[in-house]
Enzyme design. Structure first.
Site, PDB file in Angstrom:
ATOM      1  N   LYS A  93       0.826  -1.214   0.000  1.00  0.00           N
ATOM      2  CA  LYS A  93       0.000   0.000   0.000  1.00  0.00           C
ATOM      3  C   LYS A  93       0.864   1.269   0.000  1.00  0.00           C
ATOM      4  CE  LYS A  93      -3.408  -0.387   2.890  1.00  0.00           C
ATOM      5  NZ  LYS A  93      -4.331  -0.333   4.053  1.00  0.00           N
ATOM      6  N   LYS A 105       2.446  -4.272  10.841  1.00  0.00           N
ATOM      7  CA  LYS A 105       1.105  -4.316  11.424  1.00  0.00           C
ATOM      8  C   LYS A 105       1.194  -4.940  12.798  1.00  0.00           C
ATOM      9  CE  LYS A 105      -3.189  -3.388  10.008  1.00  0.00           C
ATOM     10  NZ  LYS A 105      -3.602  -2.489   8.908  1.00  0.00           N
ATOM     11  N   THR A 191      -9.247   7.952   5.505  1.00  0.00           N
ATOM     12  CA  THR A 191      -9.474   6.715   4.737  1.00  0.00           C
ATOM     13  C   THR A 191     -10.765   6.851   3.933  1.00  0.00           C
ATOM     14  OG1 THR A 191      -8.398   5.526   6.534  1.00  0.00           O
ATOM     15  CG2 THR A 191      -9.531   4.189   4.899  1.00  0.00           C
ATOM     16  N   ASN A 222     -15.313   3.539  11.286  1.00  0.00           N
ATOM     17  CA  ASN A 222     -14.708   4.791  10.790  1.00  0.00           C
ATOM     18  C   ASN A 222     -14.705   4.825   9.257  1.00  0.00           C
ATOM     19  OD1 ASN A 222     -11.946   5.831   9.576  1.00  0.00           O
ATOM     20  ND2 ASN A 222     -12.410   7.181  11.287  1.00  0.00           N
ATOM     21  N   SER A 353      -1.495   9.602   7.518  1.00  0.00           N
ATOM     22  CA  SER A 353      -0.561   9.253   8.599  1.00  0.00           C
ATOM     23  C   SER A 353       0.844   9.759   8.258  1.00  0.00           C
ATOM     24  CB  SER A 353      -0.493   7.732   8.779  1.00  0.00           C
ATOM     25  OG  SER A 353      -1.503   7.279   9.642  1.00  0.00           O
TER      26      SER A 353
HETATM   27  N1  GLU Z   1      -4.777   0.879   9.558  1.00  0.00           N
HETATM   28  C1  GLU Z   1      -4.750   1.685   8.372  1.00  0.00           C
HETATM   29  C2  GLU Z   1      -4.481   0.821   7.162  1.00  0.00           C
HETATM   30  O1  GLU Z   1      -4.710  -0.363   7.169  1.00  0.00           O
HETATM   31  C3  GLU Z   1      -3.837   2.876   8.496  1.00  0.00           C
HETATM   32  C4  GLU Z   1      -2.395   2.557   8.748  1.00  0.00           C
HETATM   33  C5  GLU Z   1      -1.552   3.769   9.054  1.00  0.00           C
HETATM   34  O2  GLU Z   1      -2.052   4.872   9.034  1.00  0.00           O
HETATM   35  O3  GLU Z   1      -0.352   3.553   9.296  1.00  0.00           O
HETATM   36  O4  GLU Z   1      -4.103   1.305   6.131  1.00  0.00           O
END
Ligand code: GLU
Length: 412
Positions: A93, A105, A191, A222, A353
């Protein structure tokens, strides 16, 4: 391995994409394994005085393009295999978004709704201490994910700063913090905003007008609720929404602000919400309603080989991470359904982020307008790159996104 193993799912697409792009196995084989996996056990003194031990993880998939980056989830079904897949998707990503990060993660196997506020705080602080040796502003930067939020990120940041013996809060170790604790304006909506922007690009590609486009959204956390609200504000007709407690469908289009307010005031339940023409549906039925665009924004594996054939939407925007199994993907492709993959569609969160981290590192504060503009300037080129790769290699958008990411990670 079960057929729904998310890591196996990721590997299957990775191999397919690498093959389509004509890459040698030696060039990308490192992406098949996480760089580092940490399992921790966190003792928490519960309010009744007994001690409960929780298992947690932090997986660092790749740091080739920069520090590892990715959220922390609190869920009773979280396990190492899921966190490994989620970490790998973060590497991909961040590469698709072209931001200077690798992927990581974390997660704790817990149902946070069963904990008191104090227990949740002690668990979070214990987890932060346990993973502190491997995180840091230039090593690995956690963020919110399923069932975690700004308050939890602030506890993590505070605890990390204490462990480091720092006199100052080390804001840049975590993103998704509350705005008054070093967070960025625009992060909470990011998001959902990214999904709205990608939806608009897809509509443009297909000559669709927002006013005549119908959308169904699964999951009203969210990501789901904010994408539903922003798409509603763009003029789209949101015909169905659902969550694990139920769902509603109105072919005339739902009044999304009223639905969101009702869910907030009624413990996330749809019961008692009324509108002319409304019918109740289940979370599962939502996937098959009559809509042009489907946004699965709940958990992994909601679109499977069993229900994929019933999907009526022609476009799927993956708000969740990994909502479509590999087998379902094949069915959807055969049926001409275009799937905008998670690693592009939901990248708005990690993009903002990154902006939060830059602001923390430079001790700056940007306006919400600046953040939103920069988000659009990042996610739209990512969309274009993925679309171009899919056309060039004659593959789906998912495979196009993986090709874009793998080539950027290996520097090709
Ligand atoms: N948890 C979100 C994702 O899966 C954001 C991760 C982040 O901001 O580092 O993309």
């Amino acid at each position: 391995m079960s057929k729904y193993d998310p890591y196996e799912n990721m590997l299957a697409v990775l191999e397919n994409a690498a093959k389509k792009a004509g890459l040698e196995h030696d060039e990308y084989s490192f992406l098949e394994y996480p760089e580092r996996e940490l399992t921790v056990h966190i003792p928490v003194t519960c309010d009744d005085g007994h001690v409960k031990i929780f298992e947690g993880y932090r997986v660092q998939h790749s740091s080739r393009r920069g520090p590892c980056k990715g959220g922390i989830r609190f869920h009773e079904n979280t396990d190492k295999q899921e966190v490994k897949a989620l970490a790998a998707w973060m590497s991909l990503k961040c590469a698709v978004a072209n931001i200077p990060y690798g992927g990581g993660k974390g997660g704790i196997c817990v149902d946070p709704s069963k904990l008191s506020e104090g227990e949740l705080e002690r668990l979070t602080r214990g987890y932060a201490r346990a993973i502190a040796p491997i995180i840091g502003p230039e090593k690995d930067i956690p963020a919110p994910d399923v069932n975690t939020n700004g308050k939890i990120m602030n506890w993590m940041m505070e605890e990390y700063s204490v462990v480091c013996g720092s006199a100052e809060p080390i804001y840049a170790v975590v993103t998704g913090k509350p705005v008054d604790k070093g967070g960025s304006l625009g992060r909470t909506d990011a998001t959902g905003r990214g999904i709205m922007l990608v939806a608009c690009e897809m509509m443009k590609k297909h000559g669709m007008k927002p006013e005549s486009t119908t959308i169904a959204v699964q999951g009203m956390g969210n990501v789901g609720s904010i994408s539903a609200r922003l798409l509603y504000e763009k003029g789209c007709k949101i015909v169905a929404v659902s969550n694990s407690k139920g769902g509603i469908y109105n072919p005339m289009g739902l009044n999304i602000p009223a639905v969101i307010k009702h869910l907030e005031q009624n413990g996330k339940r749809f019961d008692g919400y009324t509108e002319n023409g409304l019918v109740n549906i289940s979370n599962e039925e939502l996937l098959c309603v009559d809509a042009d665009i489907l946004v699965p924004a709940a958990l992994e594996n909601s679109i499977t080989a069993d229900n994929a054939k019933n999907v009526k939407a022609k476009i799927i925007l993956e708000g969740a991470n990994g909502p479509t199994t590999a087998e379902a993907d094949a069915v959807l492709e055969a049926n001409g359904v275009e799937v905008v993959p998670d690693i592009l569609a939901n990248s708005g969160g990690v993009i903002v982020s990154y902006f939060e981290w830059v602001q923390n590192m430079k001790k700056e504060r940007w306006s919400e307008q600046t953040v939103n503009e920069k988000l659009a300037q990042t996610i739209i080129p990512a969309f274009d790159a993925v679309y171009a790769a899919a056309e060039e290699y004659g593959v789906s958008l998912r495979v196009g996104a993986y090709i874009t990411a793998i080539k950027r990670i290996i520097g090709k």
